[in-house]
Design a protein around this motif. Structure first.
Motif, PDB file in Angstrom:
ATOM      1  N   MET A 328       0.824  -1.208   0.000  1.00 30.21           N
ATOM      2  CA  MET A 328       0.000   0.000   0.000  1.00 30.21           C
ATOM      3  C   MET A 328       0.856   1.255   0.000  1.00 30.21           C
ATOM      4  SD  MET A 328      -3.127  -1.135   2.550  1.00 30.21           S
ATOM      5  CE  MET A 328      -4.211   0.240   2.166  1.00 30.21           C
ATOM      6  N   THR A 329       1.972   1.198   0.722  1.00 23.73           N
ATOM      7  CA  THR A 329       2.879   2.347   0.779  1.00 23.73           C
ATOM      8  C   THR A 329       3.598   2.537  -0.555  1.00 23.73           C
ATOM      9  OG1 THR A 329       3.201   1.985   3.157  1.00 23.73           O
ATOM     10  CG2 THR A 329       4.830   3.345   2.012  1.00 23.73           C
ATOM     11  N   GLU A 330       4.170   1.453  -1.064  1.00 16.90           N
ATOM     12  CA  GLU A 330       4.956   1.538  -2.299  1.00 16.90           C
ATOM     13  C   GLU A 330       4.099   1.908  -3.501  1.00 16.90           C
ATOM     14  OE1 GLU A 330       6.513  -2.385  -2.365  1.00 16.90           O
ATOM     15  OE2 GLU A 330       7.810  -2.067  -0.610  1.00 16.90           O
ATOM     16  N   GLU A 331       2.864   1.433  -3.530  1.00 20.45           N
ATOM     17  CA  GLU A 331       1.997   1.646  -4.687  1.00 20.45           C
ATOM     18  C   GLU A 331       1.084   2.858  -4.545  1.00 20.45           C
ATOM     19  OE1 GLU A 331       0.011  -2.089  -5.512  1.00 20.45           O
ATOM     20  OE2 GLU A 331       1.866  -3.213  -5.179  1.00 20.45           O
ATOM     21  N   GLY A 332       1.205   3.594  -3.449  1.00 20.65           N
ATOM     22  CA  GLY A 332       0.395   4.802  -3.264  1.00 20.65           C
ATOM     23  C   GLY A 332      -1.092   4.515  -3.206  1.00 20.65           C
ATOM     24  N   ILE A 333      -1.468   3.396  -2.602  1.00 21.45           N
ATOM     25  CA  ILE A 333      -2.873   2.966  -2.622  1.00 21.45           C
ATOM     26  C   ILE A 333      -3.753   3.872  -1.774  1.00 21.45           C
ATOM     27  CG2 ILE A 333      -4.405   1.083  -1.896  1.00 21.45           C
ATOM     28  CD1 ILE A 333      -2.222  -0.863  -2.927  1.00 21.45           C
ATOM     29  N   VAL A 334      -3.258   4.336  -0.640  1.00 19.94           N
ATOM     30  CA  VAL A 334      -4.070   5.230   0.202  1.00 19.94           C
ATOM     31  C   VAL A 334      -4.303   6.551  -0.516  1.00 19.94           C
ATOM     32  CG1 VAL A 334      -4.206   6.406   2.425  1.00 19.94           C
ATOM     33  CG2 VAL A 334      -3.239   4.100   2.290  1.00 19.94           C
ATOM     34  N   GLU A 335      -3.282   7.065  -1.144  1.00 25.48           N
ATOM     35  CA  GLU A 335      -3.428   8.309  -1.907  1.00 25.48           C
ATOM     36  C   GLU A 335      -4.403   8.112  -3.070  1.00 25.48           C
ATOM     37  OE1 GLU A 335       0.441   8.281   0.251  1.00 25.48           O
ATOM     38  OE2 GLU A 335      -0.601   6.837  -1.042  1.00 25.48           O
ATOM     39  N   HIS A 336      -4.352   6.931  -3.685  1.00 22.15           N
ATOM     40  CA  HIS A 336      -5.272   6.648  -4.785  1.00 22.15           C
ATOM     41  C   HIS A 336      -6.713   6.599  -4.284  1.00 22.15           C
ATOM     42  CE1 HIS A 336      -6.653   5.183  -8.636  1.00 22.15           C
ATOM     43  NE2 HIS A 336      -7.196   4.111  -8.059  1.00 22.15           N
ATOM     44  N   ALA A 337      -6.926   6.055  -3.093  1.00 22.66           N
ATOM     45  CA  ALA A 337      -8.274   6.035  -2.523  1.00 22.66           C
ATOM     46  C   ALA A 337      -8.801   7.450  -2.316  1.00 22.66           C
ATOM     47  CB  ALA A 337      -8.274   5.266  -1.202  1.00 22.66           C
ATOM     48  N   ALA A 338      -7.925   8.336  -1.837  1.00 21.29           N
ATOM     49  CA  ALA A 338      -8.333   9.735  -1.665  1.00 21.29           C
ATOM     50  C   ALA A 338      -8.709  10.355  -3.006  1.00 21.29           C
ATOM     51  CB  ALA A 338      -7.205  10.522  -0.999  1.00 21.29           C
ATOM     52  N   ARG A 365     -16.276   9.479   2.161  1.00 16.94           N
ATOM     53  CA  ARG A 365     -14.901   9.911   1.958  1.00 16.94           C
ATOM     54  C   ARG A 365     -14.133   8.770   1.301  1.00 16.94           C
ATOM     55  NH1 ARG A 365     -13.545  12.526   7.939  1.00 16.94           N
ATOM     56  NH2 ARG A 365     -13.946  14.714   7.376  1.00 16.94           N
ATOM     57  N   GLY A 366     -13.149   9.108   0.495  1.00 15.84           N
ATOM     58  CA  GLY A 366     -12.282   8.087  -0.088  1.00 15.84           C
ATOM     59  C   GLY A 366     -13.076   7.054  -0.858  1.00 15.84           C
ATOM     60  N   CYS A 367     -12.905   5.783  -0.500  1.00 13.31           N
ATOM     61  CA  CYS A 367     -13.668   4.687  -1.118  1.00 13.31           C
ATOM     62  C   CYS A 367     -14.701   4.156  -0.127  1.00 13.31           C
ATOM     63  CB  CYS A 367     -12.719   3.572  -1.554  1.00 13.31           C
ATOM     64  SG  CYS A 367     -11.668   4.035  -2.937  1.00 13.31           S
ATOM     65  N   PHE A 368     -15.406   5.073   0.521  1.00  9.23           N
ATOM     66  CA  PHE A 368     -16.322   4.765   1.622  1.00  9.23           C
ATOM     67  C   PHE A 368     -17.532   5.686   1.494  1.00  9.23           C
ATOM     68  CE2 PHE A 368     -16.253   4.042   6.524  1.00  9.23           C
ATOM     69  CZ  PHE A 368     -16.787   2.777   6.383  1.00  9.23           C
ATOM     70  N   TRP A 369     -18.555   5.222   0.716  1.00  5.91           N
ATOM     71  CA  TRP A 369     -19.703   6.064   0.381  1.00  5.91           C
ATOM     72  C   TRP A 369     -21.014   5.316   0.610  1.00  5.91           C
ATOM     73  CZ3 TRP A 369     -19.368  11.159  -1.167  1.00  5.91           C
ATOM     74  CH2 TRP A 369     -18.067  11.638  -1.363  1.00  5.91           C
ATOM     75  N   ALA A 370     -22.056   6.083   0.872  1.00  3.10           N
ATOM     76  CA  ALA A 370     -23.394   5.523   1.024  1.00  3.10           C
ATOM     77  C   ALA A 370     -24.388   6.347   0.227  1.00  3.10           C
ATOM     78  CB  ALA A 370     -23.814   5.490   2.490  1.00  3.10           C
ATOM     79  N   LEU A 371     -25.339   5.653  -0.378  1.00  2.00           N
ATOM     80  CA  LEU A 371     -26.510   6.277  -0.998  1.00  2.00           C
ATOM     81  C   LEU A 371     -27.702   5.987  -0.095  1.00  2.00           C
ATOM     82  CD1 LEU A 371     -25.977   5.225  -4.736  1.00  2.00           C
ATOM     83  CD2 LEU A 371     -25.350   7.398  -3.642  1.00  2.00           C
ATOM     84  N   ASP A 372     -28.282   7.039   0.477  1.00  2.00           N
ATOM     85  CA  ASP A 372     -29.425   6.931   1.388  1.00  2.00           C
ATOM     86  C   ASP A 372     -30.693   7.013   0.547  1.00  2.00           C
ATOM     87  OD1 ASP A 372     -31.307   7.371   3.546  1.00  2.00           O
ATOM     88  OD2 ASP A 372     -29.612   8.054   4.763  1.00  2.00           O
ATOM     89  N   LEU A 373     -31.434   5.916   0.465  1.00  2.00           N
ATOM     90  CA  LEU A 373     -32.567   5.808  -0.452  1.00  2.00           C
ATOM     91  C   LEU A 373     -33.872   6.123   0.274  1.00  2.00           C
ATOM     92  CD1 LEU A 373     -31.513   2.558  -2.365  1.00  2.00           C
ATOM     93  CD2 LEU A 373     -30.764   4.935  -2.699  1.00  2.00           C
ATOM     94  N   VAL A 374     -34.685   6.968  -0.344  1.00  2.00           N
ATOM     95  CA  VAL A 374     -35.904   7.476   0.299  1.00  2.00           C
ATOM     96  C   VAL A 374     -37.098   7.366  -0.652  1.00  2.00           C
ATOM     97  CG1 VAL A 374     -34.638   9.061   1.795  1.00  2.00           C
ATOM     98  CG2 VAL A 374     -35.388   9.854  -0.458  1.00  2.00           C
ATOM     99  N   LEU A 415      -9.566  -0.339  -2.774  1.00  2.00           N
ATOM    100  CA  LEU A 415      -8.873   0.940  -2.971  1.00  2.00           C
ATOM    101  C   LEU A 415      -8.009   0.942  -4.226  1.00  2.00           C
ATOM    102  CD1 LEU A 415      -7.637   1.551   0.701  1.00  2.00           C
ATOM    103  CD2 LEU A 415      -9.957   1.657  -0.231  1.00  2.00           C
ATOM    104  N   VAL A 416      -7.787  -0.235  -4.800  1.00  2.00           N
ATOM    105  CA  VAL A 416      -6.946  -0.351  -5.993  1.00  2.00           C
ATOM    106  C   VAL A 416      -7.753  -0.216  -7.276  1.00  2.00           C
ATOM    107  CG1 VAL A 416      -5.202  -1.759  -4.837  1.00  2.00           C
ATOM    108  CG2 VAL A 416      -7.147  -2.881  -5.962  1.00  2.00           C
ATOM    109  N   MET A 417      -9.034   0.078  -7.166  1.00  3.74           N
ATOM    110  CA  MET A 417      -9.874   0.181  -8.368  1.00  3.74           C
ATOM    111  C   MET A 417      -9.357   1.278  -9.293  1.00  3.74           C
ATOM    112  SD  MET A 417     -14.010   0.443  -8.649  1.00  3.74           S
ATOM    113  CE  MET A 417     -14.184  -1.352  -8.581  1.00  3.74           C
ATOM    114  N   SER A 418      -9.345   1.002 -10.574  1.00  6.02           N
ATOM    115  CA  SER A 418      -8.903   2.002 -11.550  1.00  6.02           C
ATOM    116  C   SER A 418      -9.979   3.058 -11.737  1.00  6.02           C
ATOM    117  CB  SER A 418      -8.602   1.339 -12.894  1.00  6.02           C
ATOM    118  OG  SER A 418      -9.814   0.906 -13.512  1.00  6.02           O
ATOM    119  N   ASP A 419      -9.577   4.199 -12.280  1.00  8.67           N
ATOM    120  CA  ASP A 419     -10.539   5.260 -12.574  1.00  8.67           C
ATOM    121  C   ASP A 419     -11.618   4.760 -13.534  1.00  8.67           C
ATOM    122  OD1 ASP A 419      -8.644   6.617 -11.127  1.00  8.67           O
ATOM    123  OD2 ASP A 419      -8.397   8.256 -12.575  1.00  8.67           O
ATOM    124  N   ASP A 420     -11.207   4.013 -14.545  1.00  3.14           N
ATOM    125  CA  ASP A 420     -12.173   3.535 -15.543  1.00  3.14           C
ATOM    126  C   ASP A 420     -13.171   2.567 -14.919  1.00  3.14           C
ATOM    127  OD1 ASP A 420     -11.042   5.069 -17.520  1.00  3.14           O
ATOM    128  OD2 ASP A 420      -9.875   3.420 -18.406  1.00  3.14           O
TER     129      ASP A 420
END
Length: 436
Positions: A328-338, A365-374, A415-420
Motif C-alpha cells: 500500500m505504501t509503495e503503490e500509493g494505494i491510500v493516496e489513490h483512494a483519496a 470519503r475516499g472509497c467509503f460512500w453511502a446512498l441513502d434511499l428514500v 482501494l486499488v480500483m482504476s478510474d475507468d
C-alpha cells in the motif's frame, strides 16, 4: 486459475453443500448466497466464468483487492518457513507487523493482536476497564462493533437486541445531520448538540463510573456517517476532562478506506486505544488487534493483561500485514483512494443523486460512500427492504457486486480500483436506478 478453467459443476456442488452452513445473521435455508469461485484485483468470477466488479470489498475489507500477488507470496513464503507458533514466543513476522502498523499512526506505543475485529473491541473494552478501574462504556446507537459479548452490547443497531447479556453499556445518539436527532440545521449545530447530549449522559451516569467512550472513526455499517467538524475533538476533550479512555473503532474505516491510513486522522484526534482488522491485510488471513497508547500501556507494565488468544499474532497473518502495508505504501494505494473519492466517486455519486429522486443523500470519503434511499426527498422516509433487494438483484445481473444494508447502498470498492472501473460502476448504478 483463468476464468476459462472454472468448472460449472463445482458451482453446482458448492450450492448443493451450502445447506450444511448456517450463514451469519440469517435464518437457515432462507439465503441464496452469491457463489464466488475466483477473485483478482477488483474482479470476481462465478463458476460459470461470469465476471463481476466488486463494489462491496466483500465486507468492506479487501482494501488491497483480491489475490494481490505480493501478499499471496508473503503468506506462501511464511507458511513454508513457520506456519504457526504460540503467541507467547518472539517471532520476526509478528514484530514487523506491529512495527508497520505503528508507523502509520502517531503517538501509539504497542499492538495487541487478536483474531478479528470483534475480539479487538472486546479486548479494548477490557483494557479500558482495567486501566480506569471503572465499568461503563458509552457508545453510539448508530454503530456496529462486532458479534461477541461486550462488542455486540456496545453495538447500537438492532443486532444488539436479543444479544444483551453483557453489562455496563450505555448508548447515546451520535451526529448525523441528514437524520438529525437534535433538530440541527448545520453541521456546527449537529456537532455542538451531539456533544452536549454526550456530556449530559456522562453526567447523568456518573463520570467516575465510565471507563470508555467508544465510537467508530467514521461509522460504516450504520450508514457511513462522516463526523462533523469538531465532534471527535469534542469527545477527546470530554474524555480528558473526566479521565475516560477514548477508544476509536477503525475496524472498517482504517487502513486507507477513507483516504487516510485511519479515519480519525482527518480530524487530528489522538485516541487512547484503536481497534483494527479488515483492511490491515484485506482479510487474507483472519487478524485484528488493538493499538495502545503509552498512557494505557503503562498500566500493563505494572500488571498482566487479563486475556489472550491462541492465534494472536499468527505468523501467516503477520506476514500478510507486512506485505499489505508495504504494498500500500509503495503503490500509493491510500493516496489513490483519496483521489477516487475526491475526483470520481464523490462527484459521480452526487451527480447520480441529482438525477434520481430515490437517492436522498450521497455521503462519504475516499472509497467509503453511502446512498441513502428514500420514498420522498421532503420527508426522507426510507425505502423498504423490497426496493433494496430489487436493486441488489438488478446490480448483480449487471455484473456489479453491491453492499446493501437497511435502506442504503454502500459504494465501497477495493482501494486499488482504476478510474475507468470506478466510472463503469457509476454507469451500472445509473442504469439500475433508471430501470427501477
Amino acid at each position: 486459475m483463468p476464468a476459462s478453467d472454472l468448472d460449472p459443476a463445482d458451482g453446482a456442488r458448492a450450492r448443493e453443500l451450502d445447506p450444511l452452513i448456517l450463514h451469519s445473521w440469517s435464518k437457515h435455508g432462507s439465503t441464496n448466497p452469491f457463489t464466488v469461485a475466483r477473485g483478482e484485483g477488483v474482479r470476481l468470477w462465478d463458476y460459470d466464468g461470469r465476471e463481476y466488479l466488486d463494489f462491496s470489498s466483500q465486507l468492506v475489507n479487501t482494501n488491497i483487492g483480491h489475490s494481490h500477488p505480493k501478499v499471496v507470496e508473503a503468506i506462501q513464503r511464511q507458511a513454508a518457513q513457520l506456519a504457526t507458533v504460540a503467541p507467547a514466543t518472539t517471532n520476526l513476522a509478528r514484530g514487523e507487523a506491529a512495527e508497520r502498523i505503528l508507523s502509520k499512526i502517531d503517538d501509539m506505543a504497542a499492538v495487541f493482536f487478536t483474531n478479528g475485529g470483534a475480539d479487538a473491541v472486546e479486548n479494548a473494552i477490557r483494557m479500558a476497564r482495567v486501566h480506569t478501574g471503572r465499568a461503563k462504556v458509552v457508545s453510539h446507537y448508530r454503530s456496529y462493533h462486532g458479534n461477541t459479548g461486550a462488542a455486540v452490547n456496545a453495538t447500537g443497531d438492532a443486532r444488539r437486541i436479543g444479544n444483551e447479556f453483557a453489562t455496563g453499556h450505555v448508548h447515546v445518539f451520535g451526529p448525523f445531520l441528514y437524520r438529525s436527532e437534535f433538530w440541527a440545521e448545520t453541521e456546527e449545530q449537529e456537532s455542538e448538540r451531539a456533544l452536549q447530549h454526550m456530556r449530559r449522559v456522562i453526567e447523568a451516569e456518573g463520570p467516575s463510573t465510565i471507563a470508555a467512550i467508544m465510537v467508530e472513526g467514521l461509522p460504516g455499517t450504520a450508514g457511513i456517517l462522516v463526523p462533523p467538524p469538531g465532534y471527535l475533538q469534542g469527545l477527546r476533550a470530554l474524555a480528558d476532562e473526566h479521565g475516560i479512555v477514548l477508544i476509536l473503532d477503525e475496524v472498517m474505516a482504517g487502513f486507507g478506506r477513507t483516504g487516510h491510513w485511519f479515519a480519525h486522522q482527518h480530524d487530528g484526534v489522538k485516541p487512547d486505544l484503536v481497534t483494527f482488522a479488515k483492511g490491515v491485510n484485506s482479510g487474507y488471513v483472519p487478524v485484528g488487534g488493538v493499538i495502545i497508547s503509552e498512557r494505557v500501556l503503562e498500566t500493563f507494565k505494572q500488571r498482566a493483561i487479563p486475556g489472550g488468544l491462541t492465534y494472536a499474532g499468527h505468523p501467516l497473518a503477520a506476514a500478510s500485514i507486512v506485505a499489505t502495508i508495504d504494498a500500500m505504501t509503495e503503490e500509493g494505494i491510500v493516496e489513490h483512494a483519496a483521489h477516487l473519492g475526491a475526483d470520481i466517486l464523490g462527484p459521480g455519486l452526487r451527480e447520480l443523486a441529482s438525477r434520481h429522486e430515490m437517492i436522498g443523500e450521497a455521503r462519504g470519503r475516499g472509497c467509503f460512500w453511502a446512498l441513502d434511499l428514500v420514498t420522498d426527498r421532503g420527508s426522507r422516509v426510507p425505502v423498504d427492504a423490497s426496493v433494496v433487494a430489487s436493486l441488489k438483484s438488478s446490480l448483480l445481473e449487471r455484473g456489479y457486486v453491491p453492499f446493501t444494508t437497511d435502506n442504503r447502498i454502500h459504494v465501497v470498492p477495493p482501494l486499488v480500483m482504476s478510474d475507468d472501473d470506478a466510472r463503469r460502476g457509476l454507469e451500472i448504478l445509473d442504469d439500475a436506478f433508471s430501470a427501477l
